[in-house]
Design a protein around this motif. Structure first.
Motif, PDB file in Angstrom:
ATOM      1  N   LEU A 123       0.845  -1.203   0.000  1.00 32.93           N
ATOM      2  CA  LEU A 123       0.000   0.000   0.000  1.00 32.93           C
ATOM      3  C   LEU A 123       0.878   1.250   0.000  1.00 32.93           C
ATOM      4  O   LEU A 123       0.533   2.279  -0.601  1.00 32.93           O
ATOM      5  CB  LEU A 123      -0.921   0.009   1.227  1.00 32.93           C
ATOM      6  CG  LEU A 123      -1.937  -1.128   1.335  1.00 32.93           C
ATOM      7  CD1 LEU A 123      -2.760  -0.973   2.613  1.00 32.93           C
ATOM      8  CD2 LEU A 123      -2.845  -1.178   0.123  1.00 32.93           C
ATOM      9  N   LEU A 128      -0.732   4.975  -1.137  1.00 30.07           N
ATOM     10  CA  LEU A 128      -1.986   5.210  -0.411  1.00 30.07           C
ATOM     11  C   LEU A 128      -1.751   6.191   0.751  1.00 30.07           C
ATOM     12  O   LEU A 128      -0.739   6.088   1.434  1.00 30.07           O
ATOM     13  CB  LEU A 128      -2.486   3.873   0.151  1.00 30.07           C
ATOM     14  CG  LEU A 128      -3.988   3.654   0.095  1.00 30.07           C
ATOM     15  CD1 LEU A 128      -4.406   3.386  -1.355  1.00 30.07           C
ATOM     16  CD2 LEU A 128      -4.372   2.472   0.970  1.00 30.07           C
ATOM     17  N   GLU A 132      -5.523   6.100   5.523  1.00 25.59           N
ATOM     18  CA  GLU A 132      -6.216   5.000   4.855  1.00 25.59           C
ATOM     19  C   GLU A 132      -5.399   3.708   5.001  1.00 25.59           C
ATOM     20  O   GLU A 132      -5.926   2.621   5.269  1.00 25.59           O
ATOM     21  CB  GLU A 132      -6.419   5.366   3.372  1.00 25.59           C
ATOM     22  CG  GLU A 132      -6.885   4.239   2.462  1.00 25.59           C
ATOM     23  CD  GLU A 132      -8.306   3.764   2.733  1.00 25.59           C
ATOM     24  OE1 GLU A 132      -8.951   4.370   3.608  1.00 25.59           O
ATOM     25  OE2 GLU A 132      -8.743   2.791   2.092  1.00 25.59           O
ATOM     26  N   ARG A 133      -4.085   3.870   4.863  1.00 25.22           N
ATOM     27  CA  ARG A 133      -3.180   2.725   4.998  1.00 25.22           C
ATOM     28  C   ARG A 133      -3.284   2.140   6.406  1.00 25.22           C
ATOM     29  O   ARG A 133      -3.434   0.935   6.585  1.00 25.22           O
ATOM     30  CB  ARG A 133      -1.755   3.210   4.746  1.00 25.22           C
ATOM     31  CG  ARG A 133      -0.880   2.187   4.087  1.00 25.22           C
ATOM     32  CD  ARG A 133       0.327   2.863   3.500  1.00 25.22           C
ATOM     33  NE  ARG A 133       1.242   3.353   4.513  1.00 25.22           N
ATOM     34  CZ  ARG A 133       2.004   4.445   4.369  1.00 25.22           C
ATOM     35  NH1 ARG A 133       1.947   5.158   3.266  1.00 25.22           N
ATOM     36  NH2 ARG A 133       2.825   4.813   5.329  1.00 25.22           N
ATOM     37  N   ARG A 136      -6.489   0.131   6.886  1.00 25.40           N
ATOM     38  CA  ARG A 136      -6.499  -1.178   6.235  1.00 25.40           C
ATOM     39  C   ARG A 136      -5.518  -2.149   6.868  1.00 25.40           C
ATOM     40  O   ARG A 136      -5.784  -3.349   6.977  1.00 25.40           O
ATOM     41  CB  ARG A 136      -6.244  -1.025   4.733  1.00 25.40           C
ATOM     42  CG  ARG A 136      -7.519  -0.551   4.040  1.00 25.40           C
ATOM     43  CD  ARG A 136      -7.351  -0.186   2.609  1.00 25.40           C
ATOM     44  NE  ARG A 136      -6.901  -1.289   1.759  1.00 25.40           N
ATOM     45  CZ  ARG A 136      -6.762  -1.170   0.438  1.00 25.40           C
ATOM     46  NH1 ARG A 136      -7.053  -0.038  -0.161  1.00 25.40           N
ATOM     47  NH2 ARG A 136      -6.341  -2.194  -0.277  1.00 25.40           N
TER      48      ARG A 136
END
Ligand SMILES: Nc1ncnc2c1ncn2[C@@H]1O[C@H](COP(=O)(O)OP(=O)(O)O)[C@@H](O)[C@H]1O
Ligand SMILES: [Mg+2]
Length: 281
Positions: A123, A128, A132-133, A136
Motif C-alpha cells: 500500500l 496510499l 487509509e493505509r 487497512r
C-alpha cells in the motif's frame, strides 16, 4: 436478488460455475531448462483453465514443475512454448498485473520492518494516504489473528505467524487472482491446520480465484474445489478431480467426511505412482 437456501442451490452453483468466466487459461504450456549444457523438459504440453472464484490445487510430486508453471502464470519466468491468458490478455514476462497476488513458500518478509510495516508495504508503494493505509493495515492485522503483534519484528514471531503476515501482505492489495506456491510447506502439522482455517475463512468470504501449488494431498483436499494432478517430471496433466465437499469447511472435520476419504484413497494411488517414478529417476 438473494435466493433463499434450497435443495436446488447446489445445482444452481454448478450452473454458475459452467457460466463463470475464465480468469486463467494455460494452453499447451512448455518449459525447457538448460542444465550444465544439456536441455531437459520440465513442463510438457500442460493445458487447463481456472474459472472466476474457483480454488484450484495444482498437485504433484516435488520436482514435477509446479513452481515452474506458477512462475510462468505470474509472468516471472519466460515460457518455452504455449500460451497463458489472464482475463483474455496474454501474460507478458516481467509485467506486473495488479489483479494478481503471489504468496511464496519461503519467508520473504523484510526483517527490518515490523508486522504492520510488512503488511502495509504494498500500500505504501502504491502511494496510499497514511490514514487509509493505517486503517487497512489494522483490519488485516486483526483478520490474521495478529492483534498485539503489530509492532513486532519478524524474528520475534513463530513460523506460522510470519506466514500469516506474508499472506496478509498480499491479501491487503485485494488481488482478484491469488497464486500460492506451497505457502505452508515449511510449517508443522498443527500450525499448517491453523493456516488452513485462516485461509478457508478468508476465501469462503471473499472468493478470490486461486491457483494453489502443493505436493500435500490432504492440504489440496482440505482447501480446493478442484485438484489438477500432474505427472512426475516432465510435468504433464494427469487427471482433474472435483472436490465436492460442502463449505464452509473446517480443516479437521473435513477429514472425517466420506468424500474426503473416497477422494484421498483414489488420488493417493495415482499420486503414489508419480512419487515412485520420481524416486526411480
Ligand atoms: N532455473 C532453473 N534452471 C534449471 N533447472 C530448473 C530451474 N528451475 C527449476 N528447474 C528444474 O525443473 C524441474 C521442476 O522444478 P520445479 O518447478 O521447482 O518443481 P516443483 O515446484 O514441482 O517441485 C526440477 O527438476 C528443477 O530442478
Ligand atoms: Mg516448487
Amino acid at each position: 436478488m438473494m435466493a433463499a437456501p434450497s435443495p436446488g442451490l447446489a445445482r444452481a452453483r454448478d450452473d454458475d460455475r459452467a457460466a463463470a468466466r475464465t480468469r486463467i487459461a494455460v494452453q499447451c504450456l512448455a518449459k525447457r531448462f538448460n542444465a550444465s549444457g544439456r536441455e531437459f523438459v520440465a513442463v510438457d504440453d500442460v493445458s487447463f483453465e481456472v474459472k472466476q472464484g474457483e480454488f484450484v490445487a495444482l498437485l504433484g510430486p516435488s520436482g514435477c514443475g509446479k513452481s515452474t508453471i506458477l512462475n510462468m502464470v505470474a509472468g516471472l519466468l519466460p515460457r518455452s512454448g504455449g500460451r497463458i491468458l489472464i482475463d483474455d490478455d496474454t501474460v507478458e514476462t516481467g509485467k506486473v498485473n495488479p489483479r494478481v497476488g503471489y504468496v511464496f513458500q519461503r519467508d520473504t518478509l523484510f526483517p527490518w520492518r515490523t508486522v504492520e510495516q510488512n503488511i502495509g508495504y504494498g500500500l505504501e508503494i502504491a502511494g496510499l494516504p497514511k490514514t487509509e493505509r493505517a486503517r487497512r493495515v489494522a483490519s488485516a492485522v486483526e483478520k490474521a489473528g495478529l492483534t498485539g503483534f503489530a509492532q513486532s519484528f519478524p524474528r520475534m514471531l513463530s513460523g506460522g505467524m510470519r506466514q500469516r503476515v506474508a499472506l496478509m501482505r498480499t491479501l491487503i492489495l485485494e488481488p482478484e487472482i491469488l497464486l500460492m506456491d506451497e505457502p505452508f510447506g515449511a510449517l508443522d502439522t498443527h500450525t499448517k491446520l491453523e493456516m488452513h482455517k485462516t485461509l478457508l475463512e478468508i476465501w469462503e468470504r471473499e472468493r478470490q480465484t486461486v491457483l494453489f501449488v502443493t505436493h500435500d494431498l490432504g492440504e489440496a483436499l482440505t482447501l480446493a474445489s478442484r485438484i489438477i494432478l500432474l505427472s512426475a517430471r516432465p510435468g504433464r496433466l494427469k487427471e482433474d478431480f472435483d472436490v465436492a465437499i460442502a463449505r464452509p469447511r473446517d480443516p479437521v472435520a473435513v477429514r472425517e467426511t466420506a468424500e474426503f476419504g473416497r477422494l484421498y484413497s483414489h488420488i493417493w494411488h495415482s499420486l503414489g505412482e508419480e512419487f515412485r517414478r520420481t524416486r526411480a529417476d
